[in-house]
Design an enzyme around this catalytic site. Structure first.
Site, mmCIF file in Angstrom:
data_model
loop_
_atom_site.group_PDB
_atom_site.id
_atom_site.type_symbol
_atom_site.label_atom_id
_atom_site.label_comp_id
_atom_site.label_asym_id
_atom_site.label_seq_id
_atom_site.Cartn_x
_atom_site.Cartn_y
_atom_site.Cartn_z
ATOM 1 N N ASP A 199 40.234 43.995 -0.837
ATOM 2 C CA ASP A 199 40.514 43.978 0.602
ATOM 3 C C ASP A 199 39.225 43.683 1.361
ATOM 4 O O ASP A 199 38.206 44.309 1.115
ATOM 5 C CB ASP A 199 41.073 45.350 1.013
ATOM 6 C CG ASP A 199 41.670 45.324 2.402
ATOM 7 O OD1 ASP A 199 41.899 44.232 2.938
ATOM 8 O OD2 ASP A 199 41.900 46.415 2.952
ATOM 9 N N HIS A 208 51.153 37.905 2.685
ATOM 10 C CA HIS A 208 50.325 38.574 3.688
ATOM 11 C C HIS A 208 49.180 37.693 4.190
ATOM 12 O O HIS A 208 48.935 37.617 5.390
ATOM 13 C CB HIS A 208 49.791 39.889 3.105
ATOM 14 C CG HIS A 208 48.898 40.623 4.036
ATOM 15 N ND1 HIS A 208 49.294 40.977 5.309
ATOM 16 C CD2 HIS A 208 47.618 41.059 3.910
ATOM 17 C CE1 HIS A 208 48.296 41.597 5.921
ATOM 18 N NE2 HIS A 208 47.267 41.658 5.095
HETATM 19 C C1 HEM Z 1 48.934 48.224 3.800
HETATM 20 C C2 HEM Z 1 48.452 47.361 4.623
HETATM 21 C C3 HEM Z 1 47.591 46.206 4.213
HETATM 22 C C4 HEM Z 1 47.115 45.837 2.986
HETATM 23 C C5 HEM Z 1 47.328 46.530 1.648
HETATM 24 C C6 HEM Z 1 46.338 44.639 3.174
HETATM 25 C C7 HEM Z 1 45.699 43.943 2.161
HETATM 26 C C8 HEM Z 1 45.078 42.731 2.312
HETATM 27 C C9 HEM Z 1 44.530 41.944 1.245
HETATM 28 C C10 HEM Z 1 44.565 42.336 -0.223
HETATM 29 C C11 HEM Z 1 44.019 40.802 1.775
HETATM 30 C C12 HEM Z 1 43.358 39.627 1.028
HETATM 31 C C13 HEM Z 1 41.873 39.698 0.912
HETATM 32 C C14 HEM Z 1 41.130 39.702 2.218
HETATM 33 O O1 HEM Z 1 40.864 38.654 2.799
HETATM 34 O O2 HEM Z 1 40.840 40.806 2.671
HETATM 35 C C15 HEM Z 1 44.213 40.887 3.202
HETATM 36 C C16 HEM Z 1 43.822 39.933 4.106
HETATM 37 C C17 HEM Z 1 43.951 40.064 5.464
HETATM 38 N N1 HEM Z 1 44.632 41.053 6.136
HETATM 39 FE FE1 HEM Z 1 45.531 42.638 5.331
HETATM 40 N N2 HEM Z 1 46.359 44.299 4.498
HETATM 41 C C18 HEM Z 1 47.108 45.228 5.167
HETATM 42 C C19 HEM Z 1 47.411 45.266 6.510
HETATM 43 C C20 HEM Z 1 46.947 44.363 7.418
HETATM 44 C C21 HEM Z 1 47.217 44.395 8.843
HETATM 45 C C22 HEM Z 1 48.073 45.450 9.550
HETATM 46 C C23 HEM Z 1 46.554 43.327 9.397
HETATM 47 C C24 HEM Z 1 46.499 42.908 10.845
HETATM 48 C C25 HEM Z 1 47.479 43.108 11.700
HETATM 49 C C26 HEM Z 1 45.858 42.646 8.340
HETATM 50 C C27 HEM Z 1 45.051 41.543 8.498
HETATM 51 C C28 HEM Z 1 44.489 40.819 7.470
HETATM 52 C C29 HEM Z 1 43.679 39.636 7.682
HETATM 53 C C30 HEM Z 1 43.249 39.050 9.017
HETATM 54 C C31 HEM Z 1 43.368 39.131 6.408
HETATM 55 C C32 HEM Z 1 42.546 37.885 6.097
HETATM 56 C C33 HEM Z 1 43.428 36.662 6.267
HETATM 57 C C34 HEM Z 1 42.641 35.368 6.121
HETATM 58 O O3 HEM Z 1 42.073 34.905 7.124
HETATM 59 O O4 HEM Z 1 42.603 34.855 4.999
HETATM 60 N N3 HEM Z 1 46.127 43.288 7.148
HETATM 61 N N4 HEM Z 1 44.870 42.062 3.505
#
Ligand code: HEM
Length: 293
Positions: free
Chosen positions: A133, A204
């Site tokens: 993450d 996601h």
């Molecule tokens: C249980 C809740 C969540 C989990 C387990 C989760 C997990 C992850 C994972 C594994 C990634 C891919 C690696 C990374 O770039 O960090 C990611 C990307 C991302 N997540 Fe989440 N996330 C969660 C909730 C959220 C929420 C609520 C938001 C915003 C409203 C969010 C926004 C983002 C963004 C902006 C990225 C990067 C996207 C990109 O530009 O490639 N995430 N998340």
């Protein structure tokens, strides 16, 4: 940024505790907030002020808005505002527990504790599902630009806004999903963190791809896994120089933009959601001039 709370941009600590507080009925919290400003340095404890508290002080922080609430057949995103948020950071859990007690006691005459959640770093920065993450967080100067308010007015520049959501994972349900479905719900391969070219639109990372928004929606994510005796999940924490980028991402995740719901909702759900304004620091103390203190 010299005047931002240093804990915002610092690497994640091994241990953390999140405290949320409500204002006691009729309380005038000026004295308690001044004590808090002197007690915390913004590094071992990052502080956020909710709109409810700014309102009680008869101050308005431009850009601090109510957290949205989404509800549809398969999605529930609650809005659970609080007056004050403290993110206690450190390497030693015992030390954090004692520090949390000291903060609670000092604030007790005006604030009551409404939430306590213990969190921790997992491996190289993994969610409890095993996915890394934070990979696509902006780096260096770009992180500062995304996270920290640039404003010449004293008491405003160096501030930050933060979105905080506690997500509860259904780890049994997640474990029952075939590996391929797990990877495609995130949009990355767990074994090497490689982005999947053919991920579905519900993945996601497709829902939240920061460059795909107009304007681009960059946030500085500092989420940490949390657990208690019976439940576990992710404390999602995203800082921004405004709340607009997070707002846009959450709207798309909830399906409110195009009807496609983020695949994460198949195995996890948010149980809280709140916005706060994180004041800047001045001389290792919180700078509360913007709220008249
Ligand atoms: C249980 C809740 C969540 C989990 C387990 C989760 C997990 C992850 C994972 C594994 C990634 C891919 C690696 C990374 O770039 O960090 C990611 C990307 C991302 N997540 Fe989440 N996330 C969660 C909730 C959220 C929420 C609520 C938001 C915003 C409203 C969010 C926004 C983002 C963004 C902006 C990225 C990067 C996207 C990109 O530009 O490639 N995430 N998340």
């Amino acid at each position: 940024m010299k005047t931002s709370q240093p804990g915002i941009l610092a690497p994640l600590s091994a241990q953390a505790r999140y405290l949320t507080f409500a204002l006691k009925p009729g309380a005038r919290p000026h004295a308690e907030l001044k004590l808090l400003a002197g007690m915390v340095d913004g590094k071992a404890c990052v502080v956020g002020i909710g709109a409810l508290l700014a309102f009680a002080l008869q101050r308005e922080i431009a850009g601090l808005k109510p957290f949205p609430h989404y509800r549809s057949d398969n999605v529930e995103v609650p809005s659970t505002p609080a007056a004050l948020w403290c993110w206690l950071r450190g390497e030693d859990r015992g030390e954090i527990v004692l520090r949390a007690r000291a903060v609670e006691k000092m604030l007790a005459s005006a604030f009551e504790v409404t939430g306590v959640v213990d969190a921790f770093r997992h491996g190289r920065g993994l969610d409890l599902t095993g996915y890394e993450d934070g990979t696509e967080n902006p780096k260096g100067k770009k992180a500062v630009e995304a996270a920290i308010v640039s404003d010449r007015r004293p008491g405003y520049g160096g501030a930050s806004f933060v979105a905080v959501q506690q997500w509860v994972h259904d780890l049994d349900r997640f474990a029952a999903m075939p590996q391929k479905e797990q990877d495609s719900s995130i949009g990355r391969r767990r074994k090497d963190n490689k982005e999947l070219g053919d991920a579905p639109n519900s993945a996601h990372v497709k829902r939240t791809a920061q460059e795909s928004f107009t304007p681009e929606a960059f946030v500085w994510r500092r989420s940490m896994p949390w657990a208690d005796a019976t439940q576990a999940g992710l404390m999602f924490v995203a800082f921004g120089q405004s709340l607009d980028a997070f707002d846009a991402q959450l709207k798309r995740m909830a399906g409110a933009e195009d009807g496609i719901v983020d695949a994460l909702f198949a195995f996890t759900r948010p149980v809280t959601g709140a916005y706060y304004w994180c004041p800047p620091v001045k001389g290792k103390k919180l700078d509360l001039r913007a709220i008249g203190l």
